[in-house]
Scaffold this active site. Structure first.
Site, mmCIF file in Angstrom:
data_model
loop_
_atom_site.group_PDB
_atom_site.id
_atom_site.type_symbol
_atom_site.label_atom_id
_atom_site.label_comp_id
_atom_site.label_asym_id
_atom_site.label_seq_id
_atom_site.Cartn_x
_atom_site.Cartn_y
_atom_site.Cartn_z
ATOM 1 N N ASP A 1 -78.497 -5.110 13.415
ATOM 2 C CA ASP A 1 -79.882 -5.561 13.274
ATOM 3 C C ASP A 1 -79.886 -6.727 12.280
ATOM 4 O O ASP A 1 -79.555 -7.846 12.655
ATOM 5 C CB ASP A 1 -80.731 -4.361 12.822
ATOM 6 C CG ASP A 1 -82.206 -4.682 12.681
ATOM 7 O OD1 ASP A 1 -82.622 -5.777 13.076
ATOM 8 O OD2 ASP A 1 -82.967 -3.835 12.172
ATOM 9 N N VAL B 1 -85.618 0.858 18.562
ATOM 10 C CA VAL B 1 -85.229 1.799 19.617
ATOM 11 C C VAL B 1 -84.704 3.110 19.027
ATOM 12 O O VAL B 1 -84.233 3.147 17.883
ATOM 13 C CB VAL B 1 -84.147 1.180 20.543
ATOM 14 C CG1 VAL B 1 -84.743 0.072 21.394
ATOM 15 C CG2 VAL B 1 -82.948 0.669 19.755
ATOM 16 N N ASP C 1 -81.904 6.778 15.443
ATOM 17 C CA ASP C 1 -83.006 7.625 14.966
ATOM 18 C C ASP C 1 -84.220 6.837 14.542
ATOM 19 O O ASP C 1 -84.141 5.656 14.214
ATOM 20 C CB ASP C 1 -82.548 8.436 13.748
ATOM 21 C CG ASP C 1 -82.401 7.541 12.507
ATOM 22 O OD1 ASP C 1 -81.587 6.585 12.553
ATOM 23 O OD2 ASP C 1 -83.105 7.780 11.512
HETATM 24 P P1 IMP Z 1 -78.872 -3.474 9.627
HETATM 25 O O1 IMP Z 1 -78.203 -3.199 8.313
HETATM 26 O O2 IMP Z 1 -80.250 -4.077 9.472
HETATM 27 O O3 IMP Z 1 -78.010 -4.273 10.597
HETATM 28 O O4 IMP Z 1 -79.198 -2.094 10.302
HETATM 29 C C1 IMP Z 1 -78.215 -1.194 10.538
HETATM 30 C C2 IMP Z 1 -78.756 0.197 10.651
HETATM 31 O O5 IMP Z 1 -80.189 0.282 10.703
HETATM 32 C C3 IMP Z 1 -78.281 0.756 11.953
HETATM 33 O O6 IMP Z 1 -77.000 1.320 11.815
HETATM 34 C C4 IMP Z 1 -79.347 1.756 12.267
HETATM 35 O O7 IMP Z 1 -79.084 2.990 11.624
HETATM 36 C C5 IMP Z 1 -80.604 1.177 11.685
HETATM 37 N N1 IMP Z 1 -81.394 0.445 12.722
HETATM 38 C C6 IMP Z 1 -81.556 -0.879 12.867
HETATM 39 N N2 IMP Z 1 -82.323 -1.158 13.939
HETATM 40 C C7 IMP Z 1 -82.635 0.031 14.493
HETATM 41 C C8 IMP Z 1 -83.401 0.424 15.652
HETATM 42 O O8 IMP Z 1 -83.968 -0.369 16.418
HETATM 43 N N3 IMP Z 1 -83.487 1.762 15.873
HETATM 44 C C9 IMP Z 1 -82.900 2.695 15.079
HETATM 45 N N4 IMP Z 1 -82.157 2.378 14.012
HETATM 46 C C10 IMP Z 1 -82.046 1.051 13.713
HETATM 47 MG MG MG Z 2 -80.409 4.959 11.231
#
Ligand code: IMP
Ligand code: MG
Length: 180
Positions: A104, A154, A160
């Protein structure tokens, strides 16, 4: 649970087919080095993806889990990621493939990849089931990507919302009134 789902983004059969393809991409990328592979799933989001992916890998390999928390709670916004349970194994000289549910903002994988790189693995790659294509930072390259998706929150197939809905078998979007 079904009453909470607004729409299915990626159905079961599509996920299963793509996971098999990803396993093929991984096997051909590693080639002769595959049997030295150490899979590092990031818990809890990659639990189901990893379980399916590793059973499609046709070689001997090891697995070591890493638990990361980003304190999202009931929020759909990312927080600061922290390792809450580290690897119980030395990765020096090993071929390491980090597996996560979704790329993300990239904060989680940037932190994890940075920490693991310092430990001297023979190689370090990452595999994500999903990538939010308009959000993922361009300097953080995922080596294997299941699906590029739009910027929607999602759940299901391990992902989750507030620690729930991981057991929904497809990638789905909740009804908007459930997101705070
Ligand atoms: P990041 O550090 O923003 O890349 O997010 C990583 C973590 O956020 C992922 O491993 C997920 O646990 C959570 N996450 C990010 N986007 C979503 C989503 O759309 N649905 C559920 N969990 C998300
Ligand atoms: Mg999560």
């Amino acid at each position: 649970m079904e009453a909470d789902i607004s729409r299915i983004l990626i159905p079961r059969e599509t996920i299963a087919r793509r996971v098999r393809e990803l396993a093929g991409e991984i096997a051909s990328t590693y080639g002769d080095e595959a049997s030295g592979l150490l899979l590092v799933p990031i818990l809890s989001g990659s639990l189901i993806f990893t379980a399916d992916l590793m059973r499609e890998l046709p070689f001997v390999m090891r697995i070591a889990v890493l638990s990361v928390s980003s304190y999202r709670g009931a929020s759909t916004q990312g927080g600061t990621p922290n390792i809450v349970q580290d690897l119980k194994l030395d990765i020096r000289g090993r071929h390491v493939l980090v597996v996560d549910d979704i790329l993300d903002t990239g904060n989680t994988l940037r932190m994890v990849m940075g920490k693991l790189a310092e430990r001297g693995p023979a190689s370090l790659r990452m595999c994500v089931l999903l990538r939010k294509k308009d959000k993922a930072p361009s300097d953080l390259k995922a080596d294997f990507v299941g699906f590029d998706i739009d910027d929607v929150f999602v759940v299901g197939y391990g992902l989750d919302y507030n620690d729930q809905y991981r057991n929904w078998p497809e990638i789905a979007v909740l009804k908007p009134e459930l997101y705070q």
